[in-house]
Design a protein around this motif. Structure first.
Motif, PDB file in Angstrom:
ATOM      1  N   HIS A 348      36.500  66.587 -42.161  1.00  0.00           N
ATOM      2  CA  HIS A 348      35.486  66.235 -43.157  1.00  0.00           C
ATOM      3  C   HIS A 348      34.407  65.405 -42.473  1.00  0.00           C
ATOM      4  O   HIS A 348      34.725  64.412 -41.819  1.00  0.00           O
ATOM      5  CB  HIS A 348      36.082  65.388 -44.283  1.00  0.00           C
ATOM      6  N   ALA A 368      34.105  70.833 -43.124  1.00  0.00           N
ATOM      7  CA  ALA A 368      33.228  70.801 -44.292  1.00  0.00           C
ATOM      8  C   ALA A 368      32.276  69.628 -44.130  1.00  0.00           C
ATOM      9  O   ALA A 368      32.650  68.580 -43.608  1.00  0.00           O
ATOM     10  CB  ALA A 368      34.029  70.663 -45.581  1.00  0.00           C
ATOM     11  N   GLY A 380      35.290  67.135 -52.737  1.00  0.00           N
ATOM     12  CA  GLY A 380      35.788  68.369 -52.126  1.00  0.00           C
ATOM     13  C   GLY A 380      37.286  68.520 -52.248  1.00  0.00           C
ATOM     14  O   GLY A 380      37.808  69.639 -52.300  1.00  0.00           O
ATOM     15  N   SER A 386      34.674  73.911 -53.387  1.00  0.00           N
ATOM     16  CA  SER A 386      34.950  74.234 -51.983  1.00  0.00           C
ATOM     17  C   SER A 386      36.447  74.117 -51.731  1.00  0.00           C
ATOM     18  O   SER A 386      37.208  73.729 -52.617  1.00  0.00           O
ATOM     19  CB  SER A 386      34.177  73.266 -51.076  1.00  0.00           C
ATOM     20  N   HIS A 388      39.711  72.510 -49.636  1.00  0.00           N
ATOM     21  CA  HIS A 388      40.034  71.317 -48.855  1.00  0.00           C
ATOM     22  C   HIS A 388      41.062  71.580 -47.755  1.00  0.00           C
ATOM     23  O   HIS A 388      41.479  70.638 -47.076  1.00  0.00           O
ATOM     24  CB  HIS A 388      40.482  70.161 -49.775  1.00  0.00           C
ATOM     25  N   LEU A 390      41.355  72.503 -44.330  1.00  0.00           N
ATOM     26  CA  LEU A 390      40.351  72.557 -43.281  1.00  0.00           C
ATOM     27  C   LEU A 390      40.972  72.269 -41.920  1.00  0.00           C
ATOM     28  O   LEU A 390      42.002  71.594 -41.826  1.00  0.00           O
ATOM     29  CB  LEU A 390      39.259  71.521 -43.571  1.00  0.00           C
TER      30      LEU A 390
END
Length: 453
Positions: A348, A368, A380, A386, A388, A390
């Motif tokens: 993030h 992101a 998020g 979106s 999460h 990631l």
């Protein structure tokens, strides 16, 4: 007098001062805060778990549930009545929140489905690129220090948007819930129509998905999946890495991390709040501030101490903030800050600068990007729409977050007419001879008997 509880966070949140330095890419990457590699890397332990589940199946899972979760299991498949009861007893406010998260996630996931592409390079020649969903996926939802119904949403919604026909979900068994996953996890699965749910945690869940389980005690087999997705700790991430090739994976989504790029105008209260929000996930979570303002760094340190002292998971937060994976990075200017952020490749990345949109447009490596003071990572995590799930640990430099295309394959379709093939036969024959593969050319000659090519 300053709050004494703030001292550990202020002292522990270390500074990496890169001002005045001209570093190569290699030197910059080495200077960034990362977790220390343990004396016993998890690959060996995880490899043993994977092999144990692959070779022994259910008996191995029972032993691992007893060892890691303190749970005695007959079979890990969650009964339908347990799923139904979890949904019926779900707090109405939580259900409404999940409905909102699902609605927004579905909107974004549906928009990610790529269009079919068709071209005609010559008369009678047709090429199609079409997207085909995988047959079956295994979705992992972590447990342990927190409960993650949001991760159920993040895993399931893009798989459903992709059109995957068979979806299984696993989450760690919880002793306090009768050996089943947390009921809010089960309720979220039921809300999304997922009926194949397993009480399996950690690397052993990844193994069960990759290798499958035989039919046992009246329970149907757990058929192997094509793709395993979902976040988890370092053992889950390692397991996914080790089974890559047996199955596909989304990314190595391990322990969470946040980086914040901020200038002197940023609000230290908001910056600190967002750093703390990710630190509460895990003692190994990474919280990193990148700034060209020493004054902001000092103000954020004070806020970290105050907010960490007031938060519910104080000890966990303080441990994460004082770890080698966290700290403030001082740079000469924001251009240098962006270079640091691209080298760090955060899961993030928040942008708190005067022109946040312009800075965000220059970010190449991040799972992101959250633009401006009203786009926190928490948004998020739950309701932005979106995803999460990631990539972590710097893997955002080459990996993507979970999305609809994770569950799709680009399949190429080739259709040529006789005349279209004949038009290109000479180049095929020339290349087959150049590569010393004459049978390739012969396969074309066979279609045109009597031709002197």
């Amino acid at each position: 007098m300053e709050n004494a509880a703030a001292a550990p966070a202020r002292e522990g949140f270390r500074t990496i001062d890169l001002r005045g330095l001209s570093l190569s890419r290699r030197e910059l990457k080495r200077a960034l805060p990362r977790p220390l590699v343990g004396d016993h890397p998890p690959e060996e332990a995880v490899g043993r778990i994977l092999e144990d589940v692959r070779s022994r199946g259910l008996p191995a899972l029972r032993e691992l549930a007893r060892r890691f979760d303190g749970v005695e299991q007959d079979h890990p498949r969650v009964p339908a009545d347990v799923l139904r009861s979890a949904l019926e007893n779900l707090d109405p406010q939580v259900r409404a929140a999940l409905d909102e998260a699902i609605t927004r996630a579905r909107l974004f996931a549906a928009a990610q489905v790529p269009a079919e592409v068709e071209v005609s390079p010559a008369p009678g020649a047709r090429l199609v690129s079409r997207w085909v969903p995988v047959d079956r996926v295994g979705l992992y939802v972590p447990g342990g220090l927190a409960v993650y119904p949001s991760s159920v949403v993040m895993n399931v919604v893009p798989a459903q948007a992709a059109g995957v026909p068979s979806i299984a979900l696993a989450s760690p068994p919880q002793k306090e819930w009768g050996g089943w996953p947390h009921p809010v996890i089960l309720a979220a699965a039921a809300l999304l129509g997922i009926t194949e749910v397993y009480a399996i945690g950690g690397a052993q869940a990844v193994a069960a998905f990759a290798y499958g389980l035989e039919e046992a005690d009246g329970h149907p087999p757990l058929e192997p999946v094509d793709v395993v997705t979902g976040p988890g700790n370092v053992f889950v991430a390692t397991a996914k890495r080790l089974v890559r090739g047996v199955v596909g994976i989304d990314s190595e989504a391990g322990t969470t991390e946040i980086a914040v790029l901020a200038d002197a105008g940023a609000d230290p209260v908001l910056v600190a709040a967002d750093l703390v929000s990710q630190a509460e996930h895990d003692p190994q979570a990474a919280s990193v501030l990148v700034t060209d303002s020493p004054a902001l760094a000092d103000a954020v340190r004070i806020e970290l101490g105050r907010q960490a002292d007031a938060t519910r998971h104080r000890e966990r937060v303080l441990t994460a903030l004082s770890g080698p994976q966290s700290g403030v990075i001082l740079v000469d200017h924001l251009d240098a800050g962006l270079e640091v952020c691209n080298a760090y490749a955060a899961e993030h990345l928040e942008i708190h600068t005067a022109d946040a949109a312009a800075a965000a447009a220059r970010v190449r490596n991040a799972g992101a990007v959250f633009v401006g003071p009203y786009s926190p990572v928490s948004l998020g995590d739950y309701c932005a729409g979106s995803n999460h799930v990631l990539p972590t640990g710097g893997t955002a430099s080459f990996a993507s977050g979970l999305n609809t295309t994770t569950f799709l394959r680009a399949q190429q379709v080739v259709e040529y007419s006789r005349s279209a093939l004949q038009d290109v036969s000479a180049p095929i024959l020339a290349l087959s001879e150049a590569e010393n593969l004459p049978a390739h050319g012969d396969a074309v000659r066979a279609r045109f008997p009597g031709n002197n090519h």
